[in-house]
Motif scaffolding. Structure first.
Motif, PDB file in Angstrom:
ATOM      1  N   SER A   1       0.801  -1.231   0.000  1.00 59.70           N
ATOM      2  CA  SER A   1       0.000   0.000   0.000  1.00 59.70           C
ATOM      3  C   SER A   1       0.833   1.281   0.000  1.00 59.70           C
ATOM      4  O   SER A   1       0.286   2.373  -0.141  1.00 59.70           O
ATOM      5  CB  SER A   1      -0.928   0.015   1.222  1.00 59.70           C
TER       6      SER A   1
ATOM      7  N   TYR B   1       0.322   4.105  -2.645  1.00 58.93           N
ATOM      8  CA  TYR B   1      -0.934   4.832  -2.488  1.00 58.93           C
ATOM      9  C   TYR B   1      -0.828   5.865  -1.371  1.00 58.93           C
ATOM     10  O   TYR B   1      -1.232   7.023  -1.527  1.00 58.93           O
ATOM     11  CB  TYR B   1      -2.080   3.857  -2.210  1.00 58.93           C
ATOM     12  N   HIS B   2      -0.273   5.434  -0.226  1.00 58.06           N
ATOM     13  CA  HIS B   2      -0.192   6.328   0.924  1.00 58.06           C
ATOM     14  C   HIS B   2       0.806   7.468   0.690  1.00 58.06           C
ATOM     15  O   HIS B   2       0.607   8.574   1.196  1.00 58.06           O
ATOM     16  CB  HIS B   2       0.130   5.543   2.188  1.00 58.06           C
TER      17      HIS B   2
ATOM     18  N   ALA C   1      -1.255   9.839  -1.620  1.00 58.90           N
ATOM     19  CA  ALA C   1      -2.319  10.500  -0.852  1.00 58.90           C
ATOM     20  C   ALA C   1      -1.725  11.484   0.147  1.00 58.90           C
ATOM     21  O   ALA C   1      -2.220  12.616   0.276  1.00 58.90           O
ATOM     22  CB  ALA C   1      -3.176   9.462  -0.144  1.00 58.90           C
TER      23      ALA C   1
ATOM     24  N   TYR D   1      -6.341   9.970  -9.353  1.00 53.89           N
ATOM     25  CA  TYR D   1      -6.234  10.858  -8.203  1.00 53.89           C
ATOM     26  C   TYR D   1      -6.804  10.150  -6.975  1.00 53.89           C
ATOM     27  O   TYR D   1      -7.994   9.816  -6.950  1.00 53.89           O
ATOM     28  CB  TYR D   1      -6.979  12.169  -8.471  1.00 53.89           C
ATOM     29  N   PRO D   2      -5.984   9.888  -5.963  1.00 54.02           N
ATOM     30  CA  PRO D   2      -6.473   9.176  -4.773  1.00 54.02           C
ATOM     31  C   PRO D   2      -7.601   9.944  -4.080  1.00 54.02           C
ATOM     32  O   PRO D   2      -7.532  11.166  -3.945  1.00 54.02           O
ATOM     33  CB  PRO D   2      -5.238   9.110  -3.859  1.00 54.02           C
ATOM     34  N   THR D   3      -8.613   9.198  -3.642  1.00 57.31           N
ATOM     35  CA  THR D   3      -9.746   9.810  -2.946  1.00 57.31           C
ATOM     36  C   THR D   3      -9.641   9.658  -1.437  1.00 57.31           C
ATOM     37  O   THR D   3     -10.394  10.293  -0.708  1.00 57.31           O
ATOM     38  CB  THR D   3     -11.072   9.151  -3.389  1.00 57.31           C
TER      39      THR D   3
ATOM     40  N   TYR E   1      -8.801   3.742   0.225  1.00 56.65           N
ATOM     41  CA  TYR E   1      -7.763   2.863  -0.309  1.00 56.65           C
ATOM     42  C   TYR E   1      -8.338   1.657  -1.048  1.00 56.65           C
ATOM     43  O   TYR E   1      -7.964   1.390  -2.192  1.00 56.65           O
ATOM     44  CB  TYR E   1      -6.828   2.395   0.815  1.00 56.65           C
TER      45      TYR E   1
ATOM     46  N   ASP F   1     -10.142   2.618  -4.303  1.00 54.06           N
ATOM     47  CA  ASP F   1      -9.212   3.178  -5.290  1.00 54.06           C
ATOM     48  C   ASP F   1      -8.302   2.111  -5.882  1.00 54.06           C
ATOM     49  O   ASP F   1      -8.090   2.067  -7.093  1.00 54.06           O
ATOM     50  CB  ASP F   1      -8.364   4.298  -4.664  1.00 54.06           C
ATOM     51  N   VAL F   2      -7.765   1.235  -5.036  1.00 51.64           N
ATOM     52  CA  VAL F   2      -6.864   0.193  -5.542  1.00 51.64           C
ATOM     53  C   VAL F   2      -7.630  -0.772  -6.452  1.00 51.64           C
ATOM     54  O   VAL F   2      -7.094  -1.222  -7.467  1.00 51.64           O
ATOM     55  CB  VAL F   2      -6.134  -0.529  -4.395  1.00 51.64           C
TER      56      VAL F   2
END
Length: 194
Positions: A136, A139-140, A143, A168-170, A173, A176-177
């Motif tokens: 992850s 992603y983090h 974000a 664009y990350p919301t 997680y 989005d993934v």
């Protein structure tokens, strides 16, 4: 040159402009074709999937040269020591100290926040082995730094390297993934979330 100084050099430097034909020639020599356009954004996390080969990094660096940008990658601090440290930084490496209390995500968010322009490539699988789930961190980092995720790929069966889009990350997680993995479904080695 420090990691911080290196991280702010994503615009085409003279060296990148000079090496651009070399990157294109290299990709032709290994019979890899470019697909898609790199977005004109100052900072983003560039995920590359699937990560299946030791050749992914040289191919990614050559693709960056093809697009005329300097891309960076994260590595544990031990590979940045003498005698190869300067070479690793020159090749776009950013040292991450895993022994520090703050983790790699926090360190990379700080690097992004300090940079005006930065492209960091991260394989979401975290390994070349087949995985059940993606890590992850990519992603983090995106974000936390409030930067988009650009979806790149290497499809060795089709001999293609390219860009699949921008995400664009919301902050959700799992949702989005699942959406990102759906874009990669034709070439992924992980189970796509339903």
């Amino acid at each position: 040159m420090t990691d911080q100084a290196l991280a702010t050099r994503s615009k085409p430097s003279l060296l990148v402009r000079l090496l651009r034909p070399v990157g294109r020639l290299y990709l032709r020599s290994v019979n890899m074709h470019m697909v898609g356009e790199l977005p004109d954004l100052p900072k983003f996390v560039l995920i590359g999937a699937p990560h299946t080969s030791n050749w992914d990094l040289p191919n990614a660096l050559a693709a960056g040269l093809h697009y005329g940008v300097a891309i960076h990658w994260m590595g544990k601090d031990s590979i940045f020591k003498w005698p190869f440290g300067s070479l690793m930084r020159w090749m776009g490496g950013i040292s991450v100290d895993r022994s520090k209390r703050n983790n790699a995500v926090t360190q990379m968010v700080e690097v992004f926040n300090a940079a005006d322009e930065l492209i960091v490539v991260i394989p979401p699988e975290g390994t070349r082995s087949e995985v059940e789930r993606w890590k992850s961190g990519f992603y983090h980092i995106a974000a936390g730094a409030k930067v988009p995720i650009v979806m790149a790929f290497m499809d060795y069966n089709r001999r293609e390297v390219g860009i699949k889009g921008v995400f664009y990350p919301t902050g959700d997680y799992d949702a989005d993934v699942a959406k990102i993995q759906a874009v990669y479904a034709p070439i992924l080695r992980v189970k796509v979330a339903a």
